[in-house]
Design an enzyme around this catalytic site. Structure first.
Site, PDB file in Angstrom:
ATOM      1  N   TYR A 145       0.818  -1.216   0.000  1.00 18.11           N
ATOM      2  CA  TYR A 145       0.000   0.000   0.000  1.00 18.11           C
ATOM      3  C   TYR A 145       0.854   1.269   0.000  1.00 18.11           C
ATOM      4  O   TYR A 145       0.380   2.329  -0.370  1.00 18.11           O
ATOM      5  CB  TYR A 145      -0.948   0.021   1.221  1.00 18.11           C
ATOM      6  CG  TYR A 145      -2.033  -1.046   1.173  1.00 18.11           C
ATOM      7  CD1 TYR A 145      -2.147  -1.892   0.086  1.00 18.11           C
ATOM      8  CD2 TYR A 145      -2.939  -1.196   2.206  1.00 18.11           C
ATOM      9  CE1 TYR A 145      -3.132  -2.869   0.041  1.00 18.11           C
ATOM     10  CE2 TYR A 145      -3.928  -2.164   2.167  1.00 18.11           C
ATOM     11  CZ  TYR A 145      -4.016  -3.009   1.079  1.00 18.11           C
ATOM     12  OH  TYR A 145      -4.996  -3.964   1.026  1.00 18.11           O
ATOM     13  N   LYS A 196       3.928 -15.485   1.690  1.00 20.75           N
ATOM     14  CA  LYS A 196       3.903 -16.159   0.378  1.00 20.75           C
ATOM     15  C   LYS A 196       5.378 -16.392   0.026  1.00 20.75           C
ATOM     16  O   LYS A 196       5.887 -15.920  -1.005  1.00 20.75           O
ATOM     17  CB  LYS A 196       3.161 -15.249  -0.620  1.00 20.75           C
ATOM     18  CG  LYS A 196       2.817 -15.904  -1.929  1.00 20.75           C
ATOM     19  CD  LYS A 196       1.717 -16.950  -1.837  1.00 20.75           C
ATOM     20  CE  LYS A 196       1.494 -17.594  -3.202  1.00 20.75           C
ATOM     21  NZ  LYS A 196       0.793 -18.892  -3.142  1.00 20.75           N
ATOM     22  N   ASP A 228      -2.601 -18.271   0.719  1.00 16.93           N
ATOM     23  CA  ASP A 228      -3.729 -18.916   0.037  1.00 16.93           C
ATOM     24  C   ASP A 228      -4.286 -20.055   0.892  1.00 16.93           C
ATOM     25  O   ASP A 228      -5.497 -20.224   1.030  1.00 16.93           O
ATOM     26  CB  ASP A 228      -3.325 -19.413  -1.359  1.00 16.93           C
ATOM     27  CG  ASP A 228      -1.946 -20.036  -1.395  1.00 16.93           C
ATOM     28  OD1 ASP A 228      -1.196 -19.926  -0.398  1.00 16.93           O
ATOM     29  OD2 ASP A 228      -1.598 -20.660  -2.415  1.00 16.93           O
ATOM     30  N   ASP A 252      -5.224  -7.185   5.490  1.00 17.32           N
ATOM     31  CA  ASP A 252      -6.442  -6.463   5.113  1.00 17.32           C
ATOM     32  C   ASP A 252      -7.503  -7.477   4.680  1.00 17.32           C
ATOM     33  O   ASP A 252      -8.658  -7.442   5.113  1.00 17.32           O
ATOM     34  CB  ASP A 252      -6.099  -5.505   3.956  1.00 17.32           C
ATOM     35  CG  ASP A 252      -7.207  -4.512   3.680  1.00 17.32           C
ATOM     36  OD1 ASP A 252      -8.207  -4.521   4.428  1.00 17.32           O
ATOM     37  OD2 ASP A 252      -7.095  -3.736   2.721  1.00 17.32           O
ATOM     38  N   ASP A 256     -10.787  -9.258   7.241  1.00 16.68           N
ATOM     39  CA  ASP A 256     -12.204  -9.159   6.876  1.00 16.68           C
ATOM     40  C   ASP A 256     -12.828 -10.542   6.733  1.00 16.68           C
ATOM     41  O   ASP A 256     -13.994 -10.749   7.093  1.00 16.68           O
ATOM     42  CB  ASP A 256     -12.388  -8.366   5.572  1.00 16.68           C
ATOM     43  CG  ASP A 256     -12.581  -6.883   5.850  1.00 16.68           C
ATOM     44  OD1 ASP A 256     -12.227  -6.450   6.960  1.00 16.68           O
ATOM     45  OD2 ASP A 256     -13.083  -6.168   4.968  1.00 16.68           O
TER      46      ASP A 256
END
Ligand code: NAD
Length: 370
Positions: A145, A196, A228, A252, A256
């Site tokens: 970000y 990852k 994943d 992020d 959620d």
């Protein structure tokens, strides 16, 4: 006696009504445990614009700077003045400014689904294992970000190239990892670090650094999962997780996903923490949801997210773990006793009783006092 200063910024929509209940609960805890809070209110959001012409008035910011922590409601009213520039709208002007001003680099989102609210969770009951209890620790100021370069290049003929850059330094990973291990010590002593590492350079550095930091927390178990797989495991077997440690982008998304397991936005607190250690961590505590204008002022809002945010403040900024745990247990008991605001009510529960914001707050206060 320990004394702490709290800036209480209720904001807009349901903010004031849920904040009132959280303060009542804090007062009840204060009487039972050995601490004292100096709580000072100030306007923020549209309430700030109405009172002083700015979403984050100077007086409010000054109060935050003099305080040990900020207890925040929520800001934003979609129907108010659409002509106001984006940068002056409350969500940006207040929230981003506070994040930046106080260097809040860690976001903690606990998701706790009590067994009694199994009906409110989208997962089948067998997958809930009698209750879900996960803490997502997300790095907030690094990664994709914010990494540079970040731009879109015009390659001509309607073809563009967008570039975002994922960047982390060892120091950034170390400080968030310490935060996660510290949090795990206060919980079930397990950290699952998400990366990852099979594809990303960032993932390799993340995994190496977290492993090294983990060696100084001998009592906390550490495991690694690829992002994943973690996304899949969250819905297959959420009970395997205690603390999930994530970089910004993965956090992020996963926070959620985890939040959806908690039953209602009205149940989800959050903490954003800056530098410090022990009882001196400056923190910003707020419900995960927004100002819910659709139910504001109707005694319908669930105050639990705000009350649990206050409990997080006691734990992470003031080191008052017993008082925090007592508030969390009081919430649990109020739910077990059948108190339900509309968002967590199911007519199929014959022993549950629909209550308003005030009644839920009062029930939790009564449980704290017991
Ligand atoms: P929202 O979270 O306010 O509401 C989404 C839904 O969840 C609504 O149906 C609402 O009634 C319900 N809900 C939320 N909190 C609840 C509670 N405590 N009890 C019962 N039900 C609850 O999201 P939205 O409607 O997209 O946004 C409304 C405003 O809030 C917007 O202006 C948005 O920008 C702002 N917002 C602010 C924050 C923040 O201050 N950190 C976060 C998210 C949204």
């Amino acid at each position: 006696m320990k004394l702490f200063k709290v800036a209480a910024l209720p904001g807009d929509g349901i903010g004031p009504e849920v904040m009132r209940e959280a303060i009542e609960v804090l007062r009840a805890a204060e009487r039972k445990f050995d601490f004292k809070l100096e709580i000072t209110g100030a306007p923020v959001g549209w309430a700030g614009i109405d009172a002083a012409g700015k979403a984050l008035p100077e007086g409010t910011l000054a109060l935050c700077k003099e305080s040990d922590a900020i207890l925040f409601g929520s800001v934003g009213l979609p129907d108010r003045d659409p002509t106001i520039p984006k940068d002056e709208r409350p969500e940006r002007a207040a929230l981003l400014r506070i994040r930046k001003e106080f260097g809040l680099f860690a976001n903690l989102r606990p998701v706790r689904l009590p067994g009694a609210l199994a009906h409110a969770c989208p997962l089948a009951k067998e997958r809930q294992g009698g209750g879900i209890d996960i803490l997502v620790v997300r790095e907030l100021t690094g990664g994709m970000y914010f990494g540079q370069p970040k731009k879109t290049e015009d390659l001509g003929s309607g073809n563009f190239r967008a570039i975002d850059t994922m960047v982390y330094t060892t120091l950034e990973i170390e400080r968030i990892a310490h935060m996660a291990f510290h949090a795990a010590k206060l919980r079930r002593q397990k950290v699952t670090s998400i990366d990852k590492a099979n594809v990303l350079e960032n993932g390799v550095l993340w995994r190496e650094t977290v492993t090294r930091v983990g060696r100084s927390y001998a009592d906390v178990a550490l495991e690694h999962q690829f992002v994943d797989n973690a996304a899949m495991q969250l819905v297959l077997r959420p009970t395997q997780f205690d603390v999930m440690l994530c970089e910004n982008l993965f956090g992020d998304i996963l926070s959620d996903e985890a939040a959806a397991l908690g039953g209602s936005l009205g149940m989800l607190p959050s903490a954003s923490l800056g530098a410090g250690s022990g009882e001196k961590v400056f923190g910003f505590y707020e419900p995960a949801g927004g100002s819910a204008p659709d139910i504001a002022g109707k005694n319908l809002a669930n105050p639990i997210a705000q009350i649990l945010s206050a409990a997080l403040m006691l734990r992470y900024s003031f080191g008052l773990n017993d008082a925090a745990a007592a508030i969390e247990a009081a919430v649990q008991r109020a739910i077990e006793a059948g108190h339900r605001t509309a968002d967590i009510f199911s007519p199929a529960e014959t022993t549950a009783r629909k209550v308003g914001t005030r009644e839920m707050g009062a029930a939790i206060c009564a449980e704290v006092r017991k």
